[in-house]
Design a protein around this motif. Structure first.
Motif, short mmCIF file in Angstrom:
data_model
loop_
_atom_site.label_atom_id
_atom_site.label_comp_id
_atom_site.label_asym_id
_atom_site.label_seq_id
_atom_site.Cartn_x
_atom_site.Cartn_y
_atom_site.Cartn_z
N VAL A 1 0.86 -1.18 0.00
CA VAL A 1 0.00 0.00 0.00
C VAL A 1 0.90 1.23 0.00
O VAL A 1 1.77 1.35 0.85
N VAL A 2 0.71 2.09 -0.99
CA VAL A 2 1.41 3.36 -0.98
C VAL A 2 0.32 4.43 -0.84
O VAL A 2 -0.42 4.68 -1.78
N TYR A 3 0.18 4.97 0.36
CA TYR A 3 -0.85 6.00 0.54
C TYR A 3 -0.20 7.38 0.48
O TYR A 3 1.03 7.49 0.49
N THR A 4 -1.01 8.41 0.39
CA THR A 4 -0.45 9.75 0.25
C THR A 4 -0.91 10.64 1.40
O THR A 4 -1.97 10.43 1.98
N ILE A 5 -0.07 11.59 1.72
CA ILE A 5 -0.37 12.52 2.81
C ILE A 5 -0.33 13.92 2.21
O ILE A 5 0.64 14.28 1.54
N ARG A 6 -1.40 14.69 2.43
CA ARG A 6 -1.44 16.06 1.92
C ARG A 6 -0.37 16.91 2.57
O ARG A 6 -0.29 16.96 3.79
N GLY A 7 0.45 17.56 1.76
CA GLY A 7 1.49 18.44 2.31
C GLY A 7 0.91 19.70 2.90
O GLY A 7 -0.29 19.97 2.77
N GLU A 8 1.75 20.47 3.52
CA GLU A 8 1.30 21.68 4.23
C GLU A 8 0.65 22.73 3.33
O GLU A 8 -0.30 23.38 3.71
N GLU A 9 1.20 22.88 2.12
CA GLU A 9 0.70 23.97 1.27
C GLU A 9 -0.51 23.55 0.42
O GLU A 9 -0.76 24.14 -0.62
N ALA A 10 -1.22 22.53 0.88
CA ALA A 10 -2.36 22.04 0.11
C ALA A 10 -3.34 23.15 -0.24
O ALA A 10 -3.59 24.04 0.58
N GLN A 11 -3.85 23.11 -1.46
CA GLN A 11 -4.78 24.15 -1.92
C GLN A 11 -6.20 23.82 -1.49
O GLN A 11 -7.06 23.56 -2.32
N ILE A 12 -6.43 23.83 -0.18
CA ILE A 12 -7.80 23.60 0.27
C ILE A 12 -8.15 24.67 1.29
O ILE A 12 -7.28 25.31 1.86
N SER A 13 -9.45 24.85 1.50
CA SER A 13 -9.88 25.95 2.37
C SER A 13 -9.41 25.72 3.81
O SER A 13 -9.30 24.58 4.25
N PRO A 14 -9.14 26.82 4.54
CA PRO A 14 -8.67 26.69 5.92
C PRO A 14 -9.69 25.92 6.77
O PRO A 14 -9.32 25.15 7.65
N PHE A 15 -10.96 26.10 6.44
CA PHE A 15 -11.99 25.40 7.21
C PHE A 15 -11.86 23.89 7.04
O PHE A 15 -11.88 23.12 7.98
N LYS A 16 -11.67 23.47 5.79
CA LYS A 16 -11.55 22.04 5.50
C LYS A 16 -10.31 21.47 6.17
O LYS A 16 -10.31 20.37 6.71
N LYS A 17 -9.22 22.27 6.12
CA LYS A 17 -7.97 21.83 6.72
C LYS A 17 -8.17 21.59 8.22
O LYS A 17 -7.78 20.58 8.76
#
Ligand code: UDP
Ligand code: MG
Length: 311
Positions: free
Chosen positions: A117-133
């Motif tokens: 299994v190679v899963y992925t982790i969203r990096g810090e600069e992800a382009q998602i809303s602060p609320f979602k983060k």
């Protein structure tokens, strides 16, 4: 012989993104010593997605599709993909380009190193809303605290799984699917890699606040029965306190001050009313899960499909 890699892509109203994504995938594989096939899962799209999907599949026999009879949800679409993909490994990714295909070579490299299994982790600069983060971080903290599987923060359904893992996934017939947890739970050799999430190219997110909240509740109640214990403990502690309250009530009665207890009675009733409803709610969620599971309905219904024969 080149190894065959399947790409599973759930999509719901992604008409404008499909071509862009498929072109990007094609580009990535031009430089790789693998054959690839794509399995698009149309999860009851209401826009022109299916027209695009049919066109693409007719023109290129590496492109396959399954179309549901209605919207069954992202996790059910993933399940259908895992059930029908034929590759030696499967990479799942979103249709909106938020999961960059440019990460595929690294995922394949890890797989060749022996990871299942190679899963992925969203990096810090992800382009998602602060609320979602923020809500996502809180959710993973809570999930990890009350359940037995450890899931890293910000791990989306962008992952590679090997054939042995797929064979296990196929046999899982849980009604409420929560792949992020299931994947961790099944074990095997796993590794996480970090990526920077991009902005959605076209369209809006299909995960509204309501959907996210229900997904979170589903995730927690699928992996932990601790809320049930918490409810029981809470009930026990509160009844203990209310027993201690009895001498006070008797005392007030005998000293002739009974009527002055009016406000405390109201407060107690309101408090216990709320508490009971909450505990009943928790029990209800689990009962509902049992009910749905007991019916043994399929996780999805296929209305139309085109699965090319691939070697
Ligand atoms: N999706 C789906 N069924 C749904 C909702 C979403 O198959 O009911 C797909 C969607 O087309 C996309 C992926 O699941 O490929 C992730 O959805 P989205 O990008 O809307 O979620 P977000 O990235 O905002 O979490
Ligand atoms: Mg998205």
């Amino acid at each position: 012989m080149k190894k065959n890699v399947s790409l599973v892509i759930p999509l719901h109203n992604e008409e404008a993104n499909i071509r862009i994504l498929l072109a990007a995938i094609h580009q990535v594989f031009l430089g790789l010593p693998y054959n690839y096939t794509v399995l698009l899962i149309d999860d009851g799209s209401k826009d022109g997605s299916m027209r695009v999907v049919r066109e693409m599949a007719a023109a290129d026999d590496r492109i396959n599709f399954i179309s549901f009879s209605r919207n069954f949800g992202h996790q059910s679409a993933l399940k259908a993909g895992y059930d029908h993909a034929k590759g030696e490994c499967v990479i799942s990714l979103d249709a909106d380009m938020q999961h960059p295909p440019s990460l595929i070579p690294e995922m394949l490299q890890r797989w060749e190193e022996g990871y299942d299994v190679v899963y992925t982790i969203r990096g810090e600069e992800a382009q998602i809303s602060p609320f979602k983060k923020r809500s996502s971080r809180q959710f993973y903290r809570l999930l990890n605290r009350i359940s037995d599987v450890e899931i890293e923060e910000g791990t989306p359904d962008f992952r590679l799984v090997s054939r042995p893992v797929l064979n296990v996934l196929k046999d899982l017939n849980e009604y409420d699917l929560f792949f992020r947890g299931l994947i961790k739970w099944i074990g095997f050799k796993q590794i996480g890699i970090i990526y920077q999430q991009q902005k959605r190219v076209h369209g809006a997110s299909k995960y509204t606040f309501k959907k996210m909240a229900s997904f979170a509740l589903q995730g927690i109640t699928s992996f932990s029965i601790r809320p049930l214990y918490a409810a029981a403990y809470l009930g026990f502690i509160i009844s203990l306190f209310s027993i201690l309250y009895v001498p006070y009530v008797m005392f007030s009665y005998f000293t002739g001050n009974a009527i002055s207890g009016w406000s405390s009675v109201l407060v107690t009733i309101a408090f216990f009313g709320g508490l009971q409803l909450m505990i009943l709610g928790i029990i209800g969620v689990y009962l509902g899960k049992l009910f749905m599971q007991a019916k043994q309905r399929p996780q999805y219904i296929i209305q139309e499909h085109l699965l090319h024969e691939t070697p």
